[in-house]
Design a protein around this motif. Sequence first.
Motif, PDB file in Angstrom:
ATOM      1  N   VAL A 163       5.892  14.937  -1.279  1.00 44.57           N
ATOM      2  CA  VAL A 163       6.540  13.904  -1.035  1.00 44.57           C
ATOM      3  C   VAL A 163       7.901  13.648  -1.079  1.00 44.57           C
ATOM      4  O   VAL A 163       8.565  13.814  -2.362  1.00 44.57           O
ATOM      5  CB  VAL A 163       5.386  12.717  -0.707  1.00 44.57           C
ATOM      6  N   LYS A 164       8.138  12.887  -0.035  1.00 44.92           N
ATOM      7  CA  LYS A 164       9.567  11.639  -0.118  1.00 44.92           C
ATOM      8  C   LYS A 164       9.922  11.187  -1.253  1.00 44.92           C
ATOM      9  O   LYS A 164       8.703  10.426  -1.250  1.00 44.92           O
ATOM     10  CB  LYS A 164      10.021  11.840   0.974  1.00 44.92           C
ATOM     11  N   SER A 165      10.627  11.062  -2.082  1.00 44.10           N
ATOM     12  CA  SER A 165       9.841   9.917  -2.870  1.00 44.10           C
ATOM     13  C   SER A 165      11.411   9.452  -3.753  1.00 44.10           C
ATOM     14  O   SER A 165      12.232  10.447  -4.204  1.00 44.10           O
ATOM     15  CB  SER A 165       8.659  10.479  -4.078  1.00 44.10           C
ATOM     16  N   ARG A 166      10.754   8.605  -4.332  1.00 42.12           N
ATOM     17  CA  ARG A 166      11.912   7.433  -5.667  1.00 42.12           C
ATOM     18  C   ARG A 166      11.176   7.224  -6.543  1.00 42.12           C
ATOM     19  O   ARG A 166      10.327   6.418  -6.327  1.00 42.12           O
ATOM     20  CB  ARG A 166      12.667   6.920  -5.108  1.00 42.12           C
ATOM     21  N   VAL A 167      11.332   7.600  -7.980  1.00 45.42           N
ATOM     22  CA  VAL A 167      10.328   7.210  -8.571  1.00 45.42           C
ATOM     23  C   VAL A 167      11.332   6.781  -9.896  1.00 45.42           C
ATOM     24  O   VAL A 167      12.249   6.723 -10.332  1.00 45.42           O
ATOM     25  CB  VAL A 167      10.113   8.678 -10.153  1.00 45.42           C
ATOM     26  N   LEU A 168      11.243   5.852 -10.233  1.00 48.72           N
ATOM     27  CA  LEU A 168      11.575   4.553 -10.780  1.00 48.72           C
ATOM     28  C   LEU A 168      11.131   4.210 -12.362  1.00 48.72           C
ATOM     29  O   LEU A 168      10.157   3.487 -12.746  1.00 48.72           O
ATOM     30  CB  LEU A 168      12.343   3.109 -10.248  1.00 48.72           C
TER      31      LEU A 168
ATOM     32  N   HIS B 246      -0.860   7.770  -4.859  1.00 51.15           N
ATOM     33  CA  HIS B 246      -1.506   9.440  -4.311  1.00 51.15           C
ATOM     34  C   HIS B 246      -2.170   9.130  -2.548  1.00 51.15           C
ATOM     35  O   HIS B 246      -1.888   9.626  -2.956  1.00 51.15           O
ATOM     36  CB  HIS B 246      -2.541   9.603  -5.342  1.00 51.15           C
ATOM     37  N   ILE B 247      -2.621   8.613  -2.450  1.00 50.55           N
ATOM     38  CA  ILE B 247      -3.092   8.510  -1.024  1.00 50.55           C
ATOM     39  C   ILE B 247      -1.870   8.504  -0.405  1.00 50.55           C
ATOM     40  O   ILE B 247      -1.637   8.985   0.849  1.00 50.55           O
ATOM     41  CB  ILE B 247      -3.851   7.510  -0.282  1.00 50.55           C
ATOM     42  N   ALA B 248      -0.748   7.594  -0.372  1.00 46.60           N
ATOM     43  CA  ALA B 248       0.586   7.919   0.268  1.00 46.60           C
ATOM     44  C   ALA B 248       0.779   8.576   0.271  1.00 46.60           C
ATOM     45  O   ALA B 248       1.402   9.181   1.191  1.00 46.60           O
ATOM     46  CB  ALA B 248       1.138   6.542  -0.549  1.00 46.60           C
ATOM     47  N   ALA B 249       1.111   9.749  -0.895  1.00 47.04           N
ATOM     48  CA  ALA B 249       1.878  10.523  -1.609  1.00 47.04           C
ATOM     49  C   ALA B 249       0.629  11.820  -0.205  1.00 47.04           C
ATOM     50  O   ALA B 249       1.433  12.540   0.652  1.00 47.04           O
ATOM     51  CB  ALA B 249       1.497  11.263  -2.676  1.00 47.04           C
ATOM     52  N   ALA B 250      -1.064  11.659  -0.180  1.00 41.56           N
ATOM     53  CA  ALA B 250      -1.705  12.193   0.846  1.00 41.56           C
ATOM     54  C   ALA B 250      -1.178  12.846   2.215  1.00 41.56           C
ATOM     55  O   ALA B 250      -0.990  13.359   3.029  1.00 41.56           O
ATOM     56  CB  ALA B 250      -2.913  12.010   0.253  1.00 41.56           C
ATOM     57  N   MET B 251      -1.347  11.295   2.301  1.00 44.22           N
ATOM     58  CA  MET B 251      -0.583  10.796   4.466  1.00 44.22           C
ATOM     59  C   MET B 251       0.949  11.448   4.464  1.00 44.22           C
ATOM     60  O   MET B 251       1.237  11.167   5.387  1.00 44.22           O
ATOM     61  CB  MET B 251      -0.817   9.544   4.248  1.00 44.22           C
ATOM     62  N   GLN B 252       1.347  11.640   3.451  1.00 47.67           N
ATOM     63  CA  GLN B 252       2.683  12.177   3.829  1.00 47.67           C
ATOM     64  C   GLN B 252       3.832  10.875   4.275  1.00 47.67           C
ATOM     65  O   GLN B 252       5.115  11.074   4.775  1.00 47.67           O
ATOM     66  CB  GLN B 252       3.029  13.084   4.804  1.00 47.67           C
ATOM     67  N   THR B 253       3.496   9.617   3.660  1.00 48.73           N
ATOM     68  CA  THR B 253       4.098   8.615   3.510  1.00 48.73           C
ATOM     69  C   THR B 253       5.610   8.554   2.586  1.00 48.73           C
ATOM     70  O   THR B 253       4.600   7.831   0.994  1.00 48.73           O
ATOM     71  CB  THR B 253       3.136   7.620   3.392  1.00 48.73           C
TER      72      THR B 253
END
Length: 359
Positions: free
Chosen positions: A313-318, A287-294
């Motif tokens: 945020v740009k992501s891939r959920v597996l 969640h921290i990474a999402a907040a930092m837009q990583t």
Amino acid sequence: MLKDAVDLARLNRALVIKLRYHGDVLLTSPVFTVLKNRAPHLEVDALVYRGTEDMLTGHPAIRQVYTIDRGWKKQGPVGHLRKEIRLLRELRARHYDLLIHLTESSRGAWLAHLLGPEFSVVRDYAPRRGKTWHAAFSHRYRVPAKPRHTVEIHLDALRRLGIQPRTDERRLVLYAGNEAEQSVRELLRTHNLMPGGYIHFHPTSRWLFKCWDADKCAELINRLHDEGLRVVLTAAPDETERQYIGRILPKLRRPTVDLTGRLSLKQLAALTAQAKCFVGVDSVPMHIAAAMQTPVVALFGPSGDLEWGPWMVKSRVLTSNHSCRPCGLDGCGQGKISECLTTIPVDRVLGAVHELLKN
């Protein structure tokens, strides 16, 4: 238009209560953004458990973060009571007009009674609550039976008051701070790492049934190294997480940067903000990474990705195709190992990393 909509222009102070873990607290951050955008004059405070306040401190929409220390109980009945009374006095001195309670904790209902705000809102927990609970709140809201992201459920509290959030207001907000950012810059220089020159891999969670297989973690790092990519490995200082990392490190063919137990949450935010992408499981660092837009690669097993996945945020959920997931149990048969998670192959994770880096 709601007949009982709240006119924020009439209000002066609001208190938002979220008594949960770090990730849960961070997912409330858009609530403060929306409130402040709608009523810039409004002073908005937060009440959270001590230890989770770093998820909100520095948020530009928050005036003050108050904390409850669950360790107060260790001070005995008298010491505990003194701490509670002191906190209550501090909160009452603020004269809140609005209270937003974002969990089912009975403390929120008692505070609504004791602080006496004109308006108070909570999710409808009717099957489990009595008259005292219902009398504490002027507004209650229901959530759909189908999965809904936790951020949207938090924002539903505002919708119930007649406040409709815009899409651009719903991003997570986390302020790392100058001190954390400077210390991370120095740390990166020590390891000859440039901003944007590494992948941040945080394979652990406080609950190990949310963790991937340690051997696969090692294989992923080795294959990333073979491609010429640098990896920074992190985990909490908790002994269980240290042991998990200790199962990965001996299997690595090349040295990696291991910062296990060395970073505060603010420093973790500063570190992940500079990463090419983040790889991890359902945990607060995700969640921290999402907040930092990583960009985020997130592996989900027994927990629900629709409710807890990386947000905006740009992501891939597996995930796996196990028919029983998400079960919410602590491992298959409560054996602490979740096959729906551990069976996700390395190739899928590596492919997801490639997709994000390409984009």
